[in-house]
Design a protein around this motif. Structure first.
Motif, short mmCIF file in Angstrom:
data_model
loop_
_atom_site.label_atom_id
_atom_site.label_comp_id
_atom_site.label_asym_id
_atom_site.label_seq_id
_atom_site.Cartn_x
_atom_site.Cartn_y
_atom_site.Cartn_z
N GLY A 34 0.89 -1.16 0.02
CA GLY A 34 0.15 0.02 0.02
C GLY A 34 0.70 1.41 -0.16
N GLU A 35 2.12 0.86 -0.02
CA GLU A 35 3.19 2.27 -0.10
C GLU A 35 2.66 3.18 0.99
N LEU A 36 2.64 2.65 2.17
CA LEU A 36 1.94 3.59 3.32
C LEU A 36 2.76 4.85 3.72
N TRP A 37 4.17 4.62 3.44
CA TRP A 37 4.92 5.86 3.67
C TRP A 37 4.54 7.24 3.09
N LYS A 38 3.61 7.15 1.87
CA LYS A 38 3.29 8.29 1.26
C LYS A 38 2.34 8.97 1.79
N LEU A 39 1.68 8.31 2.76
CA LEU A 39 0.60 8.92 3.51
C LEU A 39 1.11 10.01 4.52
N ARG A 40 0.86 11.31 4.27
CA ARG A 40 1.33 12.29 5.15
C ARG A 40 0.99 12.47 6.70
N ILE A 41 -0.11 11.61 6.93
CA ILE A 41 -0.54 11.59 8.31
C ILE A 41 -0.19 10.46 9.02
N THR A 42 0.84 9.66 8.68
CA THR A 42 1.18 8.67 9.57
C THR A 42 2.70 8.40 9.65
N SER A 43 3.19 7.65 10.50
CA SER A 43 4.68 7.63 10.76
C SER A 43 5.28 6.38 10.20
N VAL A 44 4.74 5.72 9.17
CA VAL A 44 5.18 4.73 8.71
C VAL A 44 6.52 4.81 7.87
N PRO A 45 7.52 3.88 8.13
CA PRO A 45 8.89 3.95 7.69
C PRO A 45 8.68 3.81 6.12
N GLU A 46 9.68 4.55 5.43
CA GLU A 46 10.04 3.84 3.90
C GLU A 46 10.64 2.72 4.14
N PRO A 47 10.73 1.62 3.09
CA PRO A 47 11.49 0.48 3.21
C PRO A 47 12.82 0.80 3.76
N ASP A 49 14.29 2.81 5.52
CA ASP A 49 14.18 3.21 6.67
C ASP A 49 14.04 2.51 7.99
N THR A 50 13.45 1.06 7.50
CA THR A 50 13.01 0.46 8.64
C THR A 50 13.72 0.00 9.78
N ARG A 51 15.02 -0.09 9.40
CA ARG A 51 15.84 -0.47 10.44
C ARG A 51 16.24 0.42 11.49
N ALA A 52 16.22 1.79 10.83
CA ALA A 52 16.33 3.02 11.90
C ALA A 52 15.04 3.27 12.52
N TYR A 53 13.66 3.00 12.04
CA TYR A 53 12.54 3.05 12.75
C TYR A 53 12.54 1.96 13.95
N ILE A 54 13.09 0.90 13.65
CA ILE A 54 13.23 -0.08 14.58
C ILE A 54 14.23 0.15 15.83
N GLU A 55 15.46 0.73 15.44
CA GLU A 55 16.03 1.12 16.36
C GLU A 55 15.76 2.33 17.26
N ALA A 56 14.96 3.27 16.72
CA ALA A 56 14.53 4.26 17.34
C ALA A 56 13.49 3.88 18.37
#
Length: 197
Positions: A34-47, A49-56
């Protein structure tokens, strides 16, 4: 000892397990559905950036203010998304539930209701929380509707509260549920889940 200790919660084919680096590829695939990172109202990581998202998320767990889960299909092990306890305040026994997102293919299914039922049950019945809160972007109408469907009450709107990923400033809609409201909310959520099975 942390207020929220590592725990795995499961029901109705859904498993919430502590988010870990081992979920990186599954979480990236879920975001790509669904390419969810393109939604401006969510915090879904771009593929990428997933590791950085998990590390954070893991750093926030270490600091005691967020506990993130991977939402997993219990039968297949497929990662469906993520959700978290955050803004954890042990002194008043309060947590918020958020940072929630699911791959597009399971949105508007039993997944979110089941995950929230598990988290609310753990918060109220195990952690002894007095209140559970939620917050969402003022333009995330789907999220507002989903939170209200859980039985949460709208507390109000914090104007000019946070930055969106595109740099614009959002208003934040705040919700909460008190411990005394949980039994009725749980009964309603179970009714909805059983009716839709």
């Amino acid at each position: 000892m942390a207020f929220v200790e590592p725990v795995t919660l499961r029901d109705r084919g859904i498993r919430l397990e502590p988010l870990a680096l081992s979920h990186e590829h599954g979480l990236a695939a879920a975001a790509a559905d669904g390419e969810l990172w393109k939604l401006r109202i969510t915090s879904v990581p771009e593929p990428q950036d997933t590791r950085a998202y998990i590390e954070a998320a893991l750093k926030m767990r270490e600091d005691g203010n967020r506990f993130a889960f991977a939402v997993v299909d219990d039968a297949t092990g497929k990662v469906l998304g993520s959700t978290s306890y955050h803004d954890i305040v042990p002194a008043v026994k309060r947590v918020e539930i958020g940072w929630t997102w699911y791959c597009q293919s399971v949105q508007r299914t039993h997944v979110n209701t089941t995950a929230k039922l598990l988290m609310m049950g753990h918060a109220f019945d195990t952690l002894g929380c007095h209140v559970v809160g939620w917050r969402t972007d003022n333009y995330n109408f789907a999220s507002q509707k989903a939170i209200e469907r859980l039985g949460a009450k709208k507390d109000g709107v914090l104007r000019g509260h946070a930055l969106r990923r595109d740099g614009t400033i959002r208003d934040t809609v705040m919700y909460s549920m008190r411990a005394g409201e949980w039994p009725e909310a749980r009964a309603q959520l179970l009714y909805l889940l059983n009716r839709n099975n």
